[in-house]
Design a protein around this motif. Structure first.
Motif, PDB file in Angstrom:
ATOM      1  N   GLY A   1       0.821  -1.205   0.000  1.00 10.25           N
ATOM      2  CA  GLY A   1       0.000   0.000   0.000  1.00 10.25           C
ATOM      3  C   GLY A   1       0.846   1.241   0.000  1.00 10.25           C
ATOM      4  O   GLY A   1       1.922   1.276  -0.598  1.00 10.25           O
TER       5      GLY A   1
ATOM      6  N   THR B   1      -2.150   2.574   4.434  1.00 15.59           N
ATOM      7  CA  THR B   1      -3.368   2.075   3.806  1.00 15.59           C
ATOM      8  C   THR B   1      -2.966   1.041   2.761  1.00 15.59           C
ATOM      9  O   THR B   1      -2.217   1.354   1.838  1.00 15.59           O
ATOM     10  CB  THR B   1      -4.148   3.228   3.134  1.00 15.59           C
TER      11      THR B   1
ATOM     12  N   HIS C   1      -3.672  -1.971  -0.182  1.00 12.79           N
ATOM     13  CA  HIS C   1      -4.590  -2.305  -1.277  1.00 12.79           C
ATOM     14  C   HIS C   1      -4.480  -3.776  -1.673  1.00 12.79           C
ATOM     15  O   HIS C   1      -5.387  -4.317  -2.283  1.00 12.79           O
ATOM     16  CB  HIS C   1      -4.362  -1.406  -2.492  1.00 12.79           C
ATOM     17  N   THR C   2      -3.360  -4.407  -1.335  1.00 11.10           N
ATOM     18  CA  THR C   2      -3.158  -5.802  -1.690  1.00 11.10           C
ATOM     19  C   THR C   2      -2.524  -6.528  -0.506  1.00 11.10           C
ATOM     20  O   THR C   2      -1.638  -5.983   0.153  1.00 11.10           O
ATOM     21  CB  THR C   2      -2.224  -5.936  -2.916  1.00 11.10           C
TER      22      THR C   2
ATOM     23  N   ARG D   1      -7.250  -8.243  -2.973  1.00 14.64           N
ATOM     24  CA  ARG D   1      -7.163  -6.823  -3.333  1.00 14.64           C
ATOM     25  C   ARG D   1      -8.292  -6.088  -2.622  1.00 14.64           C
ATOM     26  O   ARG D   1      -9.416  -6.581  -2.571  1.00 14.64           O
ATOM     27  CB  ARG D   1      -7.268  -6.644  -4.833  1.00 14.64           C
ATOM     28  N   PHE D   2      -7.985  -4.918  -2.095  1.00 11.16           N
ATOM     29  CA  PHE D   2      -8.937  -4.167  -1.286  1.00 11.16           C
ATOM     30  C   PHE D   2      -9.164  -2.769  -1.832  1.00 11.16           C
ATOM     31  O   PHE D   2      -8.275  -2.166  -2.414  1.00 11.16           O
ATOM     32  CB  PHE D   2      -8.402  -4.008   0.149  1.00 11.16           C
ATOM     33  N   GLU D   3     -10.349  -2.281  -1.601  1.00  9.98           N
ATOM     34  CA  GLU D   3     -10.680  -0.867  -1.721  1.00  9.98           C
ATOM     35  C   GLU D   3     -11.018  -0.428  -0.315  1.00  9.98           C
ATOM     36  O   GLU D   3     -11.166  -1.258   0.578  1.00  9.98           O
ATOM     37  CB  GLU D   3     -11.880  -0.660  -2.642  1.00  9.98           C
ATOM     38  N   ARG D   4     -11.208   0.827  -0.086  1.00 10.63           N
ATOM     39  CA  ARG D   4     -11.530   1.330   1.251  1.00 10.63           C
ATOM     40  C   ARG D   4     -12.771   0.651   1.831  1.00 10.63           C
ATOM     41  O   ARG D   4     -12.892   0.500   3.013  1.00 10.63           O
ATOM     42  CB  ARG D   4     -11.763   2.835   1.244  1.00 10.63           C
TER      43      ARG D   4
END
Length: 123
Positions: free
Chosen positions: A40, A92, A94-95, A111-114
């Motif tokens: 991130g 933060t 994201h992966t 994989r992430f978003e907020r």
């Protein structure tokens, strides 16, 4: 703290100098049954209310820091953080890559978003 990952670093350290130029970074952890790597970015926190909230948590956990200006000060820190003041960063990710160290073993990537997970490898 409240679902966020924070860390500190002295302004003269290689870590802080690198993050000032390029905030992309990784954090790795070895848990009981899985090794994980979080990818991130880390951005410096300078707003007073967040600094005070994180400092209060640190004091509650035994690190007696105070907020001075836009950084922390205190009687001690990790040797790698350098002398005070210490900048606060919010990480933060994201992966996340996980490699299981116990049966049934295996590896995966998330994989992430907020708002939550958006893709799991293989789906």
């Amino acid at each position: 703290l409240d679902g966020e990952i924070y860390f500190t670093s002295g302004p003269g350290t290689r870590k802080s100098r690198n993050l000032a130029v390029h905030p992309a970074c990784t954090i790795a952890a070895s848990l009981a049954t899985i090794d994980i790597v979080l990818e991130g970015e880390a951005l410096r926190v300078t707003d007073g209310p967040t600094l005070e909230r994180v400092a209060a948590r640190c004091r509650g956990d035994g690190w007696p820091v105070q907020v001075e200006g836009e950084a922390f000060t205190g009687p001690f820190s990790a040797p790698s953080a350098g002398p005070p003041p210490w900048f606060l960063y919010r990480f933060t990710f994201h992966t996340v890559i996980g490699n299981a160290t116990a049966e049934p073993h295996g590896a995966t990537r998330w994989r992430f978003e907020r708002k939550g997970v958006v893709q799991k490898a293989g789906e």
